[in-house]
Design a protein around this motif. Structure first.
Motif, short mmCIF file in Angstrom:
data_model
loop_
_atom_site.label_atom_id
_atom_site.label_comp_id
_atom_site.label_asym_id
_atom_site.label_seq_id
_atom_site.Cartn_x
_atom_site.Cartn_y
_atom_site.Cartn_z
N LYS A 97 0.81 -1.20 0.00
CA LYS A 97 0.00 0.00 0.00
C LYS A 97 0.86 1.26 0.00
CE LYS A 97 -3.90 2.16 2.01
NZ LYS A 97 -5.18 1.99 2.51
N TRP B 22 5.31 -0.06 -2.30
CA TRP B 22 5.42 -0.60 -3.66
C TRP B 22 5.01 0.42 -4.71
CZ3 TRP B 22 8.38 -4.45 -4.53
CH2 TRP B 22 8.51 -5.50 -3.66
N ARG B 23 3.91 1.09 -4.48
CA ARG B 23 3.46 2.05 -5.50
C ARG B 23 4.48 3.15 -5.71
NH1 ARG B 23 -2.78 1.96 -3.77
NH2 ARG B 23 -3.30 0.05 -4.87
N LEU C 218 7.47 1.52 -7.38
CA LEU C 218 7.16 1.21 -8.78
C LEU C 218 7.04 2.48 -9.61
CD1 LEU C 218 4.60 -1.76 -8.47
CD2 LEU C 218 6.97 -1.86 -9.23
N GLY C 219 6.46 3.53 -9.00
CA GLY C 219 6.38 4.81 -9.72
C GLY C 219 7.76 5.37 -10.01
#
Length: 164
Positions: A27, A30-31, A34-35
């Motif tokens: 939550k 990772w985002r 990854l962004g």
């Protein structure tokens, strides 16, 4: 000696903590990660595209430079060709002019020779006339009794004139 005994409660709690950690990481971490990775990938792709464009531009510039060099060589060759043509034309004109001057000099020399020849002929005619007058005077002065003597005298004088 039993060093480690696996307990089911501990395994369950470790699994629960691991799942919560994975959920929290998914939550919150990772985002953004990854962004950032996608952003980095995008910037790398942009840099590669820019490098490719720069390479193509360099290729175009090189082709353009080669065209300019070729054009410069063609212009140089054209200028050399024109210079050769001008040189040949100047040589031809100088040769023609020299031939004309030589022809004029020859014509003047021939005219001078003709004039001197005519002057020499006029002088010879004057001398012949003067000799004729002298001969006539001698013939008149000398009294010749016969025609035979007169003919002998004229013949001898003519022989004298032919010898000179």
């Amino acid at each position: 000696m039993e060093l480690i005994k696996p307990e089911i409660g501990l395994i369950v709690w470790q699994t629960v903590v691991f799942v919560i950690l994975v959920f929290l990481l998914a939550k919150f971490a990772w985002r953004p990660i990854l962004g950032l990775i996608k952003e980095r990938e995008s910037s790398i792709n942009d840099a590669l595209d820019s490098a490719e464009k720069a390479r193509l531009e360099m290729k175009n510039l090189q082709a353009s430079n080669e065209k300019l060099i070729k054009k410069a060589r063609e212009e140089r060759d054209e200028m050399l060709k024109e210079a050769r043509t001008i040189k040949e034309k100047m040589i031809s004109e100088a040769s023609t002019e020299a031939e004309e001057k030589a022809s004029k000099i020859l014509a003047n020399a021939q005219e001078t020779i003709i004039a001197e020849k005519q002057a020499a002929l006029a002088e010879i005619k004057a001398q012949v006339a003067s000799l004729s007058i002298e001969i006539a005077e001698k013939v008149v002065k000398k009294e010749l009794d016969s025609k035979e003597d007169q003919m002998k005298l004229v013949d001898s004088m003519l022989d004298d004139v032919k010898l000179n």
